[in-house]
Design an enzyme around this catalytic site. Structure first.
Site, PDB file in Angstrom:
ATOM      1  N   ALA A  10      19.647  20.072  36.026  1.00  0.00           N
ATOM      2  CA  ALA A  10      20.675  19.182  36.596  1.00  0.00           C
ATOM      3  C   ALA A  10      20.043  17.792  36.774  1.00  0.00           C
ATOM      4  CB  ALA A  10      21.228  19.736  37.905  1.00  0.00           C
TER       5      ALA A  10
ATOM      6  N   GLY B 241      16.399  10.157  38.902  1.00  0.00           N
ATOM      7  CA  GLY B 241      15.169  10.430  39.662  1.00  0.00           C
ATOM      8  C   GLY B 241      14.197  11.234  38.808  1.00  0.00           C
ATOM      9  N   HIS B 242      14.717  12.315  38.176  1.00  0.00           N
ATOM     10  CA  HIS B 242      13.851  13.108  37.290  1.00  0.00           C
ATOM     11  C   HIS B 242      13.352  12.243  36.127  1.00  0.00           C
ATOM     12  CE1 HIS B 242      16.595  16.375  38.905  1.00  0.00           C
ATOM     13  NE2 HIS B 242      15.404  16.869  39.197  1.00  0.00           N
TER      14      HIS B 242
ATOM     15  N   GLN C 247       9.086  11.308  45.730  1.00  0.00           N
ATOM     16  CA  GLN C 247       8.842  11.045  47.147  1.00  0.00           C
ATOM     17  C   GLN C 247      10.000  11.555  48.017  1.00  0.00           C
ATOM     18  OE1 GLN C 247       6.342  10.105  48.935  1.00  0.00           O
ATOM     19  NE2 GLN C 247       7.577  10.018  50.807  1.00  0.00           N
ATOM     20  N   LYS C 248      11.195  11.698  47.420  1.00  0.00           N
ATOM     21  CA  LYS C 248      12.319  12.207  48.209  1.00  0.00           C
ATOM     22  C   LYS C 248      11.966  13.562  48.825  1.00  0.00           C
ATOM     23  CE  LYS C 248      16.138  14.091  46.612  1.00  0.00           C
ATOM     24  NZ  LYS C 248      16.506  15.268  47.437  1.00  0.00           N
TER      25      LYS C 248
ATOM     26  N   GLN D 292       7.670  18.729  50.381  1.00  0.00           N
ATOM     27  CA  GLN D 292       7.169  19.462  49.205  1.00  0.00           C
ATOM     28  C   GLN D 292       5.858  18.841  48.722  1.00  0.00           C
ATOM     29  OE1 GLN D 292       9.613  21.166  45.874  1.00  0.00           O
ATOM     30  NE2 GLN D 292       9.132  19.247  44.873  1.00  0.00           N
TER      31      GLN D 292
ATOM     32  N   VAL E 247      14.577   7.476  43.874  1.00  0.00           N
ATOM     33  CA  VAL E 247      15.556   6.647  43.144  1.00  0.00           C
ATOM     34  C   VAL E 247      16.892   6.778  43.866  1.00  0.00           C
ATOM     35  CG1 VAL E 247      16.707   6.269  40.926  1.00  0.00           C
ATOM     36  CG2 VAL E 247      14.313   7.004  40.982  1.00  0.00           C
TER      37      VAL E 247
ATOM     38  N   SER F 246      20.073  13.181  43.981  1.00  0.00           N
ATOM     39  CA  SER F 246      19.745  14.589  44.151  1.00  0.00           C
ATOM     40  C   SER F 246      20.690  15.385  43.260  1.00  0.00           C
ATOM     41  CB  SER F 246      19.960  15.002  45.614  1.00  0.00           C
ATOM     42  OG  SER F 246      20.057  16.412  45.706  1.00  0.00           O
TER      43      SER F 246
HETATM   44  O1  PAF Z   1      11.473  19.811  43.306  1.00  0.00           O
HETATM   45  C1  PAF Z   1      11.960  20.729  42.610  1.00  0.00           C
HETATM   46  O2  PAF Z   1      12.902  20.537  41.804  1.00  0.00           O
HETATM   47  C2  PAF Z   1      11.402  22.135  42.729  1.00  0.00           C
HETATM   48  O3  PAF Z   1      11.081  22.447  44.040  1.00  0.00           O
HETATM   49  C3  PAF Z   1      10.221  22.406  41.790  1.00  0.00           C
HETATM   50  C4  PAF Z   1       9.017  21.524  42.139  1.00  0.00           C
HETATM   51  C5  PAF Z   1      10.642  22.162  40.350  1.00  0.00           C
HETATM   52  C6  PAF Z   1       9.764  23.872  41.924  1.00  0.00           C
HETATM   53  O4  PAF Z   1      10.786  24.756  41.575  1.00  0.00           O
END
Ligand code: PAF
Length: 283
Positions: free
Chosen positions: A29, A33-34, A145-146, A150, A173, A182
């Site tokens: 998805a 940001g990705h 950073q969002k 994690q 972003v 998100s």
């Molecule tokens: O940030 C995410 O999308 C997930 O937590 C990750 C790091 C891909 C692990 O499933």
């Protein structure tokens, strides 16, 4: 872009590569940001790998695993456009065959912030990220950073287990209206989306208070809770001022302090944060 779905095929490919590999782990998805993580990887590694795996281990039974958005064809097109070399998209049984019983737990940090609200979540994240590191053996791995909690959990895990991976964290972003991107934003109705804007607005207010000289975490936390308490349609999960590395509450705000918020707009849980830079005395 080559797509691998099995660990054996991926390993076979990996053994033939001697160049530096940058990894962008995702649950699909994909959004800008990705893609910013992919671009950062592209800029500093010879080869770029992305993964798409909706990791069941990081969802509680009550959470949105079944309805988590899955947009594989669109994701592949976006990754192709960013010149990603390989995509690893395994099935759940490929990653967790029957009988799998070994987990990676970071119990203290992993039970703070989102870890407190989502018990077991970071055990799932730490386990899958360790597995992805073992399978892909990247030199660098990119996270947003969002997802500040994690990041803290993964940094601790990499340190404690001496994993030979350099974690790189890229800025959040935002959409033009300020909402942090998100994958879950697509669940929001137009009204909920409008209501969700109270989160970045509150972070902006807090940032201004800090710029004006407020350093008391108690005062700033009160301010946070007042702003978010008044926000129509939002249900607060947490709003805290913590040390970005340990996720423990701070008394005085300074470099490395994280102002972190999690709140529900409708049934959608959103997170956002503000990190006070390490290098500057004043934000
Ligand atoms: O940030 C995410 O999308 C997930 O937590 C990750 C790091 C891909 C692990 O499933």
């Amino acid at each position: 872009m080559q797509i691998f779905t099995t660990i054996a095929d991926l390993r076979h490919w990996r053994r033939q590569q001697h160049a530096t590999l940058g990894l962008v782990p995702t649950m699909g998805a994909l959004h800008e940001g990705h893609l910013s993580l992919v671009r950062a990887a592209r800029a500093s590694s010879d080869l770029v790998a992305a993964t798409i795996f909706v990791n069941p281990l990081q969802f509680a039974p009550t959470e949105d695993l079944a309805k988590y958005p899955r947009t594989f064809a669109e994701d592949c097109a976006l990754l192709e456009r960013e010149d990603v070399d390989i995509l690893f998209a395994p099935s759940a049984t490929e990653m967790y065959p029957t009988g799998a019983e070994t987990f990676v737990d970071v119990p203290n940090i992993g039970s703070r912030l989102d870890g407190a609200s989502r018990p077991g979540h970071f055990r799932g994240v730490a386990t899958v990220v360790t597995k992805l590191f073992n399978i892909l053996q990247p030199h660098h791995a990119y996270f947003g950073q969002k997802d500040a909690a994690q990041v803290a959990v993964l940094r601790t895990m990499v340190r404690d287990l001496n994993l030979p991976v350099d974690l790189r964290v890229c800025p959040t972003v935002r959409d033009t209206d300020g909402l942090a991107l998100s994958s879950r934003n697509r669940y929001l109705t137009p009204t909920e989306r409008e209501q969700a804007l109270a989160i970045p607005r509150t972070l902006h207010c807090i940032s201004q208070s800090i710029s004006r000289g407020e350093r008391s975490a108690v005062n700033l936390r009160d301010h946070l809770h007042q702003c978010l308490g008044k926000a129509e349609g939002l249900r607060l999960d947490y709003a805290e001022l913590v040390d970005a590395a340990t996720l423990l509450p701070v008394e005085t705000v300074g470099p490395g302090t994280l102002v972190a918020i999690a709140a529900y707009a409708g049934t959608t849980r959103l997170i956002d944060n503000l990190l006070l830079p390490e290098t500057e005395a004043q934000p």
